[in-house]
Motif scaffolding. Structure first.
Motif, PDB file in Angstrom:
ATOM      1  N   PRO A   7       7.220   8.883   4.702  1.00 27.82           N
ATOM      2  CA  PRO A   7       6.343   8.489   3.496  1.00 27.82           C
ATOM      3  C   PRO A   7       5.216   9.263   3.285  1.00 27.82           C
ATOM      4  CG  PRO A   7       5.871   6.980   5.197  1.00 27.82           C
ATOM      5  CD  PRO A   7       7.041   7.986   5.677  1.00 27.82           C
ATOM      6  N   ILE A   8       4.714  10.163   4.229  1.00 31.20           N
ATOM      7  CA  ILE A   8       3.625  10.833   4.021  1.00 31.20           C
ATOM      8  C   ILE A   8       4.280  12.434   3.844  1.00 31.20           C
ATOM      9  CG2 ILE A   8       1.743  12.066   4.980  1.00 31.20           C
ATOM     10  CD1 ILE A   8       0.956   9.374   6.389  1.00 31.20           C
ATOM     11  N   ASN A  40      -1.031   3.193   6.669  1.00 27.30           N
ATOM     12  CA  ASN A  40      -0.597   4.165   5.503  1.00 27.30           C
ATOM     13  C   ASN A  40       0.831   4.259   5.282  1.00 27.30           C
ATOM     14  OD1 ASN A  40      -3.200   5.451   4.111  1.00 27.30           O
ATOM     15  ND2 ASN A  40      -3.959   4.572   6.147  1.00 27.30           N
ATOM     16  N   GLU A  44       3.152   3.113   2.362  1.00 28.57           N
ATOM     17  CA  GLU A  44       3.756   4.089   1.490  1.00 28.57           C
ATOM     18  C   GLU A  44       5.219   3.806   1.388  1.00 28.57           C
ATOM     19  OE1 GLU A  44       2.574   6.331  -0.636  1.00 28.57           O
ATOM     20  OE2 GLU A  44       0.814   5.200  -0.308  1.00 28.57           O
ATOM     21  N   ARG A  47       5.810   1.252  -1.036  1.00 27.08           N
ATOM     22  CA  ARG A  47       5.690   1.889  -2.380  1.00 27.08           C
ATOM     23  C   ARG A  47       6.922   2.629  -2.796  1.00 27.08           C
ATOM     24  NH1 ARG A  47       0.720   3.304  -4.850  1.00 27.08           N
ATOM     25  NH2 ARG A  47       1.367   5.377  -4.833  1.00 27.08           N
ATOM     26  N   LYS A  48       7.756   3.084  -1.833  1.00 25.32           N
ATOM     27  CA  LYS A  48       9.055   3.807  -1.896  1.00 25.32           C
ATOM     28  C   LYS A  48      10.384   3.073  -2.033  1.00 25.32           C
ATOM     29  CE  LYS A  48       6.929   8.010  -0.048  1.00 25.32           C
ATOM     30  NZ  LYS A  48       6.553   8.685  -1.424  1.00 25.32           N
ATOM     31  N   GLU A 246      -3.772  10.623  -1.338  1.00 31.15           N
ATOM     32  CA  GLU A 246      -3.195   9.471  -2.269  1.00 31.15           C
ATOM     33  C   GLU A 246      -3.933   9.085  -3.362  1.00 31.15           C
ATOM     34  OE1 GLU A 246      -0.673   6.890   0.861  1.00 31.15           O
ATOM     35  OE2 GLU A 246      -2.930   6.664   1.049  1.00 31.15           O
TER      36      GLU A 246
END
Length: 253
Positions: A7-8, A40, A44, A47-48, A246
């Motif tokens: 996700p990062i 984090n 994320e 969020r995805k 972000e």
């Protein structure tokens, strides 16, 4: 077999996609960023579109939610408008946070032995239907003999990646530049045998006041079960416990 991009984005430069049966171990000395990075990542992933569990035997749900709420800059601005508006906005953000599929599992309610932790993650998956689980952190689980094998078998059985934090030994202090190495893991032979991916974190600022304040060095020593030597640097706003790259305008629903 399903695969998931990290996700990062910078992690995708040094890591292959995560697979649904993977066990990922993230290790560091205390206060190096394990919880901040994993929170984090969990946020994320949500969020995805992935349903995400964050299991802890260390912190309460309220404590973890508070750390995520720090990513919004409402605190310093709203205090100028009075305490009523300040607390109203905090309440609204907390409600939004609880509306997304990010599930905090306080495993202290189930027990802290390895069998009870594994049972709780398995049992709660039937209810929350999460796609990935973070566990924070390994050394707080009692009766830990064979714990990594338990988690690897659990990831395979549930067809779900498990990301687990592990605290490194003080032997890190004897390494050149205080950089973590695999040998600094507790039970590192078992970790090498069971983990598909091994990640270590290093904040140089913890050892050198002149080092960049916001940098977190991410070192990958094993990926897809094979030894590697890759690394990148992430930049965090530590006060807000968030990645600086972000956008933090709102919480995604």
């Amino acid at each position: 077999m399903s695969e998931y991009r990290w996700p990062i984005e910078k992690l995708n430069d040094i890591l292959q996609p995560m697979r649904e049966t993977d066990l990922i171990v993230i290790g560091s000395r205390p206060s190096q960023g394990k919880t901040t990075l994993m929170l984090n990542m969990a946020y994320e992933f949500t969020r995805k579109g992935m349903r995400t569990a964050y299991a802890t035997v260390d912190r309460s749900r309220d404590n973890l939610e508070e750390r995520l709420l720090q990513r919004h800059r409402y605190s310093e601005d709203l205090l100028k408008d009075g305490e009523d508006e300040y607390f109203a906005m905090r309440s609204r953000y907390r409600e939004k946070l609880r509306s997304i599929p990010l599930f905090f599992l306080d495993l202290r309610e189930w027990g802290e032995t390895i069998d009870k932790v594994a049972y709780a993650i398995d049992d709660l998956k039937c209810f929350f239907r999460y796609d990935i689980c973070f566990v924070d952190y390994l050394q707080l689980i009692r009766e830990r003999e064979g714990e990594l094998k338990w988690f690897k078998e659990l990831a395979t059985f549930l067809q779900m990646p498990i990301v687990i934090a592990s605290q490194l030994k003080r032997t890190v202090m004897n390494n050149p530049g205080n950089l973590p190495q695999e040998k600094d893991f507790h039970d590192f032979e078992e970790i090498n045998a069971c983990a598909d991916t091994i990640i270590m974190l290093h904040r140089e600022r913890s050892y050198d006041d002149n080092a960049p304040k916001k940098e977190l060095r991410v070192i990958v020593s094993r990926d897809r079960g094979k030894p590697v030597n890759r690394e990148t640097v992430l930049h965090f706003d530590w006060e807000r416990a968030t990645l600086m790259e972000e956008e933090q305008e709102s919480i995604a629903r």
